[in-house]
Motif scaffolding. Structure first.
Motif, mmCIF file in Angstrom:
data_model
loop_
_atom_site.group_PDB
_atom_site.id
_atom_site.type_symbol
_atom_site.label_atom_id
_atom_site.label_comp_id
_atom_site.label_asym_id
_atom_site.label_seq_id
_atom_site.Cartn_x
_atom_site.Cartn_y
_atom_site.Cartn_z
ATOM 1 N N THR A 1 0.694 -1.319 0.020
ATOM 2 C CA THR A 1 -0.169 0.093 -0.052
ATOM 3 C C THR A 1 0.903 1.375 0.207
ATOM 4 O O THR A 1 2.063 1.472 0.325
ATOM 5 N N ASN A 2 0.320 2.325 -0.367
ATOM 6 C CA ASN A 2 0.661 3.514 -0.416
ATOM 7 C C ASN A 2 -0.675 4.403 0.490
ATOM 8 O O ASN A 2 -1.461 4.650 -0.096
ATOM 9 N N PRO A 3 -0.206 4.669 1.623
ATOM 10 C CA PRO A 3 -1.055 5.291 2.553
ATOM 11 C C PRO A 3 -1.531 6.713 2.166
ATOM 12 O O PRO A 3 -0.702 7.715 2.701
ATOM 13 N N VAL A 4 -2.332 6.815 1.373
ATOM 14 C CA VAL A 4 -2.985 7.961 0.930
ATOM 15 C C VAL A 4 -4.215 8.412 1.059
ATOM 16 O O VAL A 4 -5.188 7.507 1.236
ATOM 17 N N ASP A 5 -4.423 9.705 1.772
ATOM 18 C CA ASP A 5 -6.023 10.118 2.073
ATOM 19 C C ASP A 5 -6.365 10.787 0.969
ATOM 20 O O ASP A 5 -5.940 12.016 0.483
ATOM 21 N N PHE A 6 -7.265 9.951 0.000
ATOM 22 C CA PHE A 6 -7.676 10.575 -1.325
ATOM 23 C C PHE A 6 -8.619 11.707 -1.280
ATOM 24 O O PHE A 6 -8.506 12.419 -2.106
ATOM 25 N N VAL B 1 -8.171 14.372 0.648
ATOM 26 C CA VAL B 1 -7.289 15.487 0.478
ATOM 27 C C VAL B 1 -6.112 15.568 -0.196
ATOM 28 O O VAL B 1 -5.166 16.393 -0.463
ATOM 29 N N PHE B 2 -5.815 14.166 -0.507
ATOM 30 C CA PHE B 2 -4.430 13.698 -1.417
ATOM 31 C C PHE B 2 -3.273 13.970 -0.606
ATOM 32 O O PHE B 2 -2.347 14.977 -1.150
ATOM 33 N N GLU B 3 -3.126 13.716 0.431
ATOM 34 C CA GLU B 3 -2.201 13.782 1.451
ATOM 35 C C GLU B 3 -1.559 12.491 2.023
ATOM 36 O O GLU B 3 -2.468 11.589 2.010
ATOM 37 N N PRO B 4 -0.380 12.322 2.510
ATOM 38 C CA PRO B 4 -0.139 11.009 3.277
ATOM 39 C C PRO B 4 -1.108 10.882 4.484
ATOM 40 O O PRO B 4 -1.518 11.662 4.887
ATOM 41 N N ALA B 5 -1.544 9.676 4.622
ATOM 42 C CA ALA B 5 -2.407 9.217 5.763
ATOM 43 C C ALA B 5 -1.892 8.566 6.890
ATOM 44 O O ALA B 5 -2.515 8.237 7.783
ATOM 45 N N VAL B 6 -0.266 8.534 6.994
ATOM 46 C CA VAL B 6 0.185 8.115 8.394
ATOM 47 C C VAL B 6 1.174 9.345 8.590
ATOM 48 O O VAL B 6 1.351 10.157 7.940
ATOM 49 N N PRO B 7 1.398 9.519 9.860
ATOM 50 C CA PRO B 7 2.608 10.575 10.522
ATOM 51 C C PRO B 7 3.680 10.380 9.657
ATOM 52 O O PRO B 7 4.232 9.368 9.510
ATOM 53 N N ALA B 8 4.402 11.723 9.672
ATOM 54 C CA ALA B 8 5.718 11.691 8.982
ATOM 55 C C ALA B 8 6.830 10.695 9.856
ATOM 56 O O ALA B 8 6.692 10.700 10.944
ATOM 57 N N GLY B 9 7.373 10.088 9.295
ATOM 58 C CA GLY B 9 8.543 9.235 9.650
ATOM 59 C C GLY B 9 7.956 7.823 10.012
ATOM 60 O O GLY B 9 8.471 6.963 10.398
ATOM 61 N N SER B 10 6.587 7.770 10.047
ATOM 62 C CA SER B 10 5.851 6.270 10.189
ATOM 63 C C SER B 10 5.711 5.926 8.931
ATOM 64 O O SER B 10 5.937 6.295 7.848
ATOM 65 N N ALA C 1 2.721 2.780 6.575
ATOM 66 C CA ALA C 1 1.505 1.675 6.898
ATOM 67 C C ALA C 1 2.083 0.454 6.987
ATOM 68 O O ALA C 1 1.772 -0.336 8.134
ATOM 69 N N ALA C 2 3.293 -0.012 6.700
ATOM 70 C CA ALA C 2 4.090 -1.266 6.839
ATOM 71 C C ALA C 2 4.434 -1.197 8.364
ATOM 72 O O ALA C 2 4.173 -2.231 9.143
ATOM 73 N N ALA C 3 4.699 -0.199 8.913
ATOM 74 C CA ALA C 3 5.187 -0.304 10.493
ATOM 75 C C ALA C 3 3.982 -0.394 11.290
ATOM 76 O O ALA C 3 3.791 -1.046 12.277
ATOM 77 N N GLU C 4 3.054 0.456 10.776
ATOM 78 C CA GLU C 4 1.649 0.217 11.587
ATOM 79 C C GLU C 4 1.134 -1.381 11.610
ATOM 80 O O GLU C 4 0.742 -2.027 12.479
ATOM 81 N N LEU C 5 1.182 -1.911 10.287
ATOM 82 C CA LEU C 5 0.795 -3.310 10.115
ATOM 83 C C LEU C 5 1.657 -4.376 10.817
ATOM 84 O O LEU C 5 1.264 -5.069 11.489
ATOM 85 N N GLN C 6 2.994 -4.041 10.899
ATOM 86 C CA GLN C 6 3.677 -4.953 11.835
ATOM 87 C C GLN C 6 3.238 -4.706 13.274
ATOM 88 O O GLN C 6 3.283 -5.766 14.037
ATOM 89 N N GLU C 7 2.970 -3.534 13.676
ATOM 90 C CA GLU C 7 2.503 -3.276 15.369
ATOM 91 C C GLU C 7 1.127 -4.283 15.425
ATOM 92 O O GLU C 7 1.007 -4.922 16.337
ATOM 93 N N LYS C 8 0.395 -4.238 14.432
ATOM 94 C CA LYS C 8 -0.986 -4.800 14.662
ATOM 95 C C LYS C 8 -0.940 -6.426 14.348
ATOM 96 O O LYS C 8 -1.812 -7.146 14.732
ATOM 97 N N LEU C 9 0.355 -6.686 13.862
ATOM 98 C CA LEU C 9 0.389 -8.295 13.615
ATOM 99 C C LEU C 9 1.774 -8.798 14.004
ATOM 100 O O LEU C 9 2.824 -9.098 13.359
ATOM 101 N N ALA D 1 12.158 0.026 8.553
ATOM 102 C CA ALA D 1 11.937 1.577 8.771
ATOM 103 C C ALA D 1 12.040 2.500 7.683
ATOM 104 O O ALA D 1 11.740 3.344 7.486
ATOM 105 N N ARG D 2 12.764 1.850 6.574
ATOM 106 C CA ARG D 2 12.687 2.609 5.255
ATOM 107 C C ARG D 2 11.514 2.402 4.571
ATOM 108 O O ARG D 2 11.383 3.204 3.456
ATOM 109 N N ALA D 3 10.435 1.561 5.004
ATOM 110 C CA ALA D 3 9.212 1.780 4.217
ATOM 111 C C ALA D 3 8.620 3.186 4.399
ATOM 112 O O ALA D 3 8.022 3.446 3.386
ATOM 113 N N SER D 4 8.926 3.828 5.325
ATOM 114 C CA SER D 4 8.530 5.523 5.063
ATOM 115 C C SER D 4 8.916 6.145 3.834
ATOM 116 O O SER D 4 8.194 6.873 3.406
#
Length: 190
Positions: free
Chosen positions: A73-78, A80-89, A91-99, A159-162
């Motif tokens: 995935t590319n975490p995009v809020d379509f 407003v067409f902006e990234p949907a995760v905080p800077a430095g984070s 989607a992959a890191a969030e997913l790893q935390e949940k799994l 960490a390079r996923a960001s």
């Protein structure tokens, strides 16, 4: 060779599945209507939009334990067409935390479906960038990708996923703005 389950049957899921099958991997697809069906593969590719990740975690949860989970995935809020995760984070890191019992790898988010299917980005061979903390998991994916006829580069730890997601967002922005075609994008020239 590893076996793959691909959750998602859209353009990306189809292109990734074709590339893996061309390389000799066993590939099973799980459509939106089948979500909840147990994934069969050693590697589970989440070929879904970013907003669908929470539903995947809810539907599969512990059944992904011990598997390599590839986040494309590319975490995009379509809206407003902006990234949907905080800077430095990411989607992959969030997913790893949940799994926490799965091994999450980031890949394919800097590729368009057309470049995976044609094996070319512009006039260059398509290369898949792979980030993750488990060297063996990255190698399993890299081997399957190269067997299918593409290049693969280990882009470093999860960490390079960001940075990969930022590159994917930029590429999407350029394609939507018609500055690059969907058959083009960023290529790695060696």
């Amino acid at each position: 060779m590893a076996t793959f389950s691909i959750i998602g049957t859209g353009n990306m899921g189809t292109a990734i599945g074709g590339l893996l099958a061309d390389g000799g991997a066993a590939v099973a697809h799980i459509s939106h209507e089948e979500v909840g069906r147990a994934p069969l593969g050693d590697v589970v590719v989440l070929a879904v939009p970013y907003p669908a990740l929470d539903g995947i975690v809810t539907a599969y949860g512990d059944r992904l334990a011990g598997r390599v989970v590839v986040d494309i995935t590319n975490p995009v809020d379509f809206e407003v067409f902006e990234p949907a995760v905080p800077a430095g984070s990411s989607a992959a890191a969030e997913l790893q935390e949940k799994l926490p019992s799965a091994t999450v790898v980031k890949a394919f988010n800097t590729n368009f479906a057309a470049t995976l299917a044609s094996r070319k980005t512009g006039g260059q061979p398509t290369t898949v960038l792979i980030a993750g903390d488990d060297a063996d998991a990255k190698q399993v994916l890299a081997d399957a990708v190269t067997a299918g006829g593409l290049g693969a580069i280990d882009a470093g730890p999860l960490a390079r996923a960001s940075q990969l997601e930022a590159l994917g967002f930029l590429q999407l922005t350029l394609a939507i703005g018609q500055h690059v075609p969907w058959t083009g994008g960023f290529a790695v020239v060696r």
